[in-house]
Design an enzyme around this catalytic site. Structure first.
Site, PDB file in Angstrom:
ATOM      1  N   GLY A  29      -5.187  -0.793 -10.400  1.00  0.00           N
ATOM      2  CA  GLY A  29      -6.345  -0.825  -9.600  1.00  0.00           C
ATOM      3  C   GLY A  29      -7.234  -2.003 -10.115  1.00  0.00           C
TER       4      GLY A  29
ATOM      5  CE  LYS B 284       6.034  -4.147  -9.485  1.00  0.00           C
ATOM      6  NZ  LYS B 284       5.909  -2.890  -8.543  1.00  0.00           N
TER       7      LYS B 284
ATOM      8  CG  ASN C  25       4.916   4.880 -17.095  1.00  0.00           C
ATOM      9  OD1 ASN C  25       3.951   4.785 -18.086  1.00  0.00           O
ATOM     10  ND2 ASN C  25       4.439   4.549 -15.778  1.00  0.00           N
TER      11      ASN C  25
ATOM     12  CG  ASN D 134       2.121   5.592 -12.878  1.00  0.00           C
ATOM     13  OD1 ASN D 134       3.280   5.828 -13.243  1.00  0.00           O
ATOM     14  ND2 ASN D 134       1.809   4.304 -12.667  1.00  0.00           N
TER      15      ASN D 134
ATOM     16  CG  ASP E 187       8.326   6.990   0.782  1.00  0.00           C
ATOM     17  OD1 ASP E 187       9.078   7.885   0.437  1.00  0.00           O
ATOM     18  OD2 ASP E 187       8.462   6.674   2.245  1.00  0.00           O
TER      19      ASP E 187
ATOM     20  N   GLY F  30       6.698   2.838  -5.543  1.00  0.00           N
ATOM     21  CA  GLY F  30       5.861   3.920  -6.269  1.00  0.00           C
ATOM     22  C   GLY F  30       5.132   5.051  -5.349  1.00  0.00           C
TER      23      GLY F  30
ATOM     24  CB  SER G 292       8.075   0.921 -15.288  1.00  0.00           C
ATOM     25  OG  SER G 292       7.429   1.994 -15.716  1.00  0.00           O
TER      26      SER G 292
ATOM     27  CB  THR H 181       1.498  -7.798 -12.615  1.00  0.00           C
ATOM     28  OG1 THR H 181       0.551  -7.219 -12.234  1.00  0.00           O
ATOM     29  CG2 THR H 181       1.193  -9.255 -12.762  1.00  0.00           C
TER      30      THR H 181
ATOM     31  CB  SER I 152      11.794  -0.984  -6.769  1.00  0.00           C
ATOM     32  OG  SER I 152      11.526  -1.161  -8.117  1.00  0.00           O
TER      33      SER I 152
END
Length: 339
Positions: free
Chosen positions: A268, A215, A184, A117, A71, A69, A182, A243, A146
Site C-alpha cells: 500500500g 518478481k 512469508n 499479510n 485470486d 494474491g 515473498s 515489487t 505466479s
C-alpha cells in the site's frame, strides 16, 4: 470520495470483521458473477477501457493488471476483466497444496492506506489450478500465473518444486511469474541470490513455453538487484515484476504503528516511493532491455503515471484495488490514455 468508497467498500470492511473473511466472501461473490455473462456485460461497459500494449511479446489489453494474491486459485477469472483489468495474475500457486500460515494473517491499516499479510502461499496447489484452467476457455485478457516454492520443500530442492508447477501450468499462461520475493515463506528470498537464482531461472527458462518474469523484493539493495538483473538478462528472463511487499514499516500513520508490529509483508501507500525507485533502477540498469511490470503502493492515478514515467510498461493493483475498487482501475486507464 468515489461511490465505491462511500458505499461498497464501507459495507465490505464491516462484513464479518476479519479482513480475510471479507476477502473470501467477496471472492465467492465474484465467482458467482463470473458465471453470469448478463451480470458481467454492464460491469465491463462501465469499467473496462481498451489500451493495448505489447510487453515481452504479450499483448496486454490495457495498462492495469490484477496483481497476484487477490485470486490465488483463479476462482473468479471472468470478473476481473469486467472490473476493468487488462491482465490477470493468479497465484502464487505451489506444487503442493498448503493451508498457509496460522490465522489471523491479514490486517488492514486504513489510516496508512496499507495492508499487512503473512498468508504464506495458501492455495489449493498447481494440480487443482491446472484442472480448473483446463476446463475453461481463454480469458479475453492475458493470464499470468505466479509460482512459488512449497513450504515443506527444502531450499535445496526448490528448482524441481518450481518445475512441477511450471510443467502443469505453462500451457494455460500467457506469462509465468517466478516469485522469489515473498517474505512469508521461510528462506524463500534466499532464492533471489545470484547463485540460487542462476540455478532456478536457467532450469525454468529451458523448459518454459511462456515468457518468464521474476518478481523482485523491495528490500534488496541496489547491488543485490543488479546481480539479480545480470542473471535474468544472461538466462533469457522476459521481464521483471517490481515489487512485492516489504518487511520494513516506514511510512505508517501514528495510529497504525502498534499494528505495524504484526509480522508479514506490508503493501500500500508506505511502499509507493520505494516501489517506484526499484522500477526506475531496473529500467535504468538494463537500459530498458527488461520490461517492467510495476506494482506496489499504486493508490491513485498519479501514482500510476509516475510509475509509468519511472519505466513501468504496465502496472498491477492489489492494495490500491482493495481501497479504491474498480473506479481506480478505470481512472488509471483513463489517465494513461490522456483523459
Amino acid at each position: 470520495m468515489t461511490l465505491y468508497e462511500r458505499t461498497l467498500r464501507t459495507a465490505l470492511f464491516r462484513l464479518g470483521g476479519d479482513p480475510e473473511t471479507v476477502h473470501v466472501r467477496t471472492l465467492r461473490a465474484l465467482s458467482r458473477i463470473s458465471r453470469r455473462p448478463a451480470a458481467l456485460a454492464p460491469l465491463r461497459k462501465r469499467y473496462f477501457l481498451s489500451d493495448p500494449v505489447l510487453v515481452a511479446g504479450v499483448r496486454f489489453a490495457n495498462r492495469v493488471g490484477l496483481a497476484a494474491g487477490l485470486d490465488k486459485d483463479g476462482i473468479a477469472l471472468d470478473a476481473w476483466p469486467a472490473l476493468g483489468f487488462g491482465s490477470v495474475e493468479v497465484g502464487t500457486v505451489t506444487a503442493k497444496p498448503q493451508p498457509g500460515n496460522d490465522k489471523p494473517r491479514l490486517f488492514r491499516l486504513p489510516a496508512s492506506g496499507a495492508i499487512i499479510n503473512r498468508m504464506g502461499f495458501n492455495n489449493a496447489g498447481a494440480t487443482v489450478l491446472a484442472s480448473r484452467l483446463g476446463v475453461r476457455g481463454r480469458l479475453p485478457v492475458p493470464l499470468g500465473i505466479s509460482i512459488g516454492k512449497s513450504k515443506v520443500t527444502p531450499l535445496a530442492d526448490a528448482t524441481e518444486d518450481y518445475l512441477v508447477s511450471l510443467r502443469q501450468l505453462q500451457k494455460y499462461a500467457d506469462y509465468v511469474a517466478i516469485n522469489v520475493s515473498s517474505p512469508n515463506t521461510p528462506g524463500l528470498r534466499r532464492l533471489a541470490g545470484k547463485t540460487e537464482l542462476t540455478e532456478l531461472v536457467s532450469a525454468l527458462v529451458a523448459e518454459s513455453s511462456a515468457p518468464l518474469f521474476v518478481k523482485v523484493a523491495p528490500d534488496l539493495t541496489d547491488g543485490a538487484i543488479a546481480d539479480l538483473l545480470d542473471v535474468c538478462v544472461e538466462h533469457g528472463v522476459a521481464g521483471i515484476i517490481a515489487t512485492n511487499t516489504t518487511i520494513t514499516r516506514n511510512g505508517l500513520a501514528a495510529v497504525d504503528v502498534s499494528r505495524g508490529e504484526e509480522g508479514g509483508g506490508l503493501s500500500g501507500r508506505p511502499l509507493t516511493v520505494r516501489a517506484r525507485e526499484v522500477v526506475r533502477f531496473v529500467h535504468t540498469e538494463t537500459a530498458g532491455k527488461l520490461p517492467v511490470i510495476g506494482v506496489g503502493g499504486i493508490m491513485t492515478p498519479g501514482d500510476a503515471l509516475r510509475m509509468f514515467d519511472a519505466g513501468a510498461a504496465v502496472v498491477q493493483l492489489y492494495t490500491g484495488f482493495v481501497y479504491g475498487g474498480p473506479t481506480l482501475v478505470r481512472a488509471i486507464n483513463k489517465s494513461a490514455l490522456g483523459g
